[in-house]
Design a protein around this motif. Structure first.
Motif, PDB file in Angstrom:
ATOM      1  N   TYR A 100       0.851  -1.183   0.000  1.00 27.08           N
ATOM      2  CA  TYR A 100       0.000   0.000   0.000  1.00 27.08           C
ATOM      3  C   TYR A 100       0.898   1.249   0.000  1.00 27.08           C
ATOM      4  O   TYR A 100       1.332   1.715   1.052  1.00 27.08           O
ATOM      5  N   LYS A 101       1.172   1.739  -1.179  1.00 23.60           N
ATOM      6  CA  LYS A 101       2.136   2.831  -1.355  1.00 23.60           C
ATOM      7  C   LYS A 101       1.447   4.182  -1.106  1.00 23.60           C
ATOM      8  O   LYS A 101       1.039   4.864  -2.039  1.00 23.60           O
ATOM      9  N   THR A 102       1.327   4.539   0.147  1.00 26.82           N
ATOM     10  CA  THR A 102       0.725   5.814   0.524  1.00 26.82           C
ATOM     11  C   THR A 102       1.680   6.565   1.445  1.00 26.82           C
ATOM     12  O   THR A 102       2.656   5.991   1.963  1.00 26.82           O
ATOM     13  N   LYS A 103       1.386   7.828   1.668  1.00 22.67           N
ATOM     14  CA  LYS A 103       2.203   8.614   2.572  1.00 22.67           C
ATOM     15  C   LYS A 103       2.110   8.084   4.004  1.00 22.67           C
ATOM     16  O   LYS A 103       3.084   8.088   4.755  1.00 22.67           O
ATOM     17  N   THR A 104       0.924   7.604   4.350  1.00 19.72           N
ATOM     18  CA  THR A 104       0.747   7.065   5.700  1.00 19.72           C
ATOM     19  C   THR A 104       1.628   5.844   5.931  1.00 19.72           C
ATOM     20  O   THR A 104       2.252   5.699   6.993  1.00 19.72           O
ATOM     21  N   SER A 105       1.680   4.953   4.941  1.00 19.19           N
ATOM     22  CA  SER A 105       2.516   3.755   5.078  1.00 19.19           C
ATOM     23  C   SER A 105       3.992   4.126   5.190  1.00 19.19           C
ATOM     24  O   SER A 105       4.738   3.505   5.956  1.00 19.19           O
ATOM     25  N   LYS A 106       4.422   5.139   4.454  1.00 23.75           N
ATOM     26  CA  LYS A 106       5.818   5.581   4.553  1.00 23.75           C
ATOM     27  C   LYS A 106       6.119   6.161   5.922  1.00 23.75           C
ATOM     28  O   LYS A 106       7.173   5.893   6.512  1.00 23.75           O
ATOM     29  N   ILE A 107       5.198   6.946   6.448  1.00 25.09           N
ATOM     30  CA  ILE A 107       5.401   7.532   7.776  1.00 25.09           C
ATOM     31  C   ILE A 107       5.466   6.439   8.838  1.00 25.09           C
ATOM     32  O   ILE A 107       6.326   6.466   9.731  1.00 25.09           O
TER      33      ILE A 107
END
Length: 297
Positions: A121-128
């Motif tokens: 799930y390539k989202t900003k939330t997953s990166k954070i």
């Protein structure tokens, strides 16, 4: 023509000398690396050498000559049965085994699932969230030790089950980082094909993803098993009670305030490290491969 031939021969001679010099330098480099590796190996094995020798000495023999071989006056085999009885070895071994196995299995399961979701799930939330897990590895345990004990006491988890729960929290960060790097190498087309065939999320993870992660699973398992099995500080804060103590906790009984039984402690420590050494030797071939596979995208 003669001058050109001499130049060509001179060029070949220079190239040959260059190759020979490179070959010699590589040979010297290998010798130096071999000597350095041998020195470091001896340096790391020296404490084990002292431990093994002293486990066959009485107290007088240890204080007389720590690094020497035992002689007829100092040699004894009684240390091992005495340490076995003092450690309550079977009970302590089973406590360590139960906590280590359950905590490691839960860490592997939860961390692998979390890393898979964070990768796919390539989202900003997953990166954070991933960076938060990575950053938490930089926080020393001593910084959260006292608040953790106070909180655990208030909610009533000062027991082996609570210790396993804490190991899950402390071991998940490193495991997720390693799984995250490895899962990036798994082609998404495999998962897309399985999804088209009607495979659900749980079946997709356990039937497609998990079999492809065998090497990194073993690597992470070995690292967590070695850490949890040898850990003293956290169990001493949470489960340092009769009947719950692990092997590292029981070995501390040999180091009293006024007397230290180094003879029994040496034998007890040998009995503590033998199971983890056997486990490591059985799984060592997967460690380097798992770490290397996880480092290459």
């Amino acid at each position: 023509d003669t001058a050109g031939a001499h130049k060509a021969e001179g060029g070949r001679d220079v190239m040959a000398e260059t190759k020979n010099s490179k070959r010699d330098s590589k040979g010297i480099q290998r010798i130096v690396m071999g000597i350095a590796g041998l020195f470091l190996g001896c340096l790391f094995l020296f404490p084990i050498y002292i431990l093994v020798l002293n486990s066959f000495k009485n107290t007088k023999g240890i204080f007389t000559d720590v690094i020497g071989f035992p002689n007829a006056a100092t040699f004894t085999l009684a240390n091992y049965p005495n340490a076995f009885e003092a450690l309550e070895y079977i009970r302590s071994f089973m406590n360590s085994l139960m906590i280590t196995v359950i905590a490691t299995v839960l860490i592997l399961l939860i961390s692998a699932m979390a890393a898979w979701v964070l990768v796919r799930y390539k989202t900003k939330t997953s990166k954070i969230i991933f960076f938060l897990f990575a950053a938490s590895m930089l926080i020393p345990f001593q910084c959260v030790m006292l608040p953790l004990v106070g909180f655990a006491s208030r909610i009533g988890i000062m027991n082996p089950q609570g210790l396993i729960f804490m190991y899950m929290g402390f071991g998940s960060s490193m495991s997720i980082v390693m799984f995250h790097s490895f899962i990036k190498n798994i082609p998404e087309e495999l998962e897309e094909a399985a999804t088209i065939d009607g495979c659900g999320s749980f079946r997709l993870f356990f039937s497609i993803v998990i079999p492809l992660m065998r090497t990194i699973l073993i690597t992470v398992a070995v690292l967590n098993v070695m850490w949890i099995w040898n850990d003293y500080l956290l169990p001493s804060l949470i489960i340092n009670k009769p009947g719950w103590q692990t092997l590292p906790l029981k070995t501390y009984l040999f180091f009293g305030q006024f007397a230290k039984r180094w003879d029994l402690a040496s034998a007890g420590l040998i009995m503590c490290i033998i199971p983890i050494i056997i486990f490591y030797l059985c799984c060592q071939k997967y460690i380097v491969k798992g770490i290397t596979d996880g480092a290459i995208k």
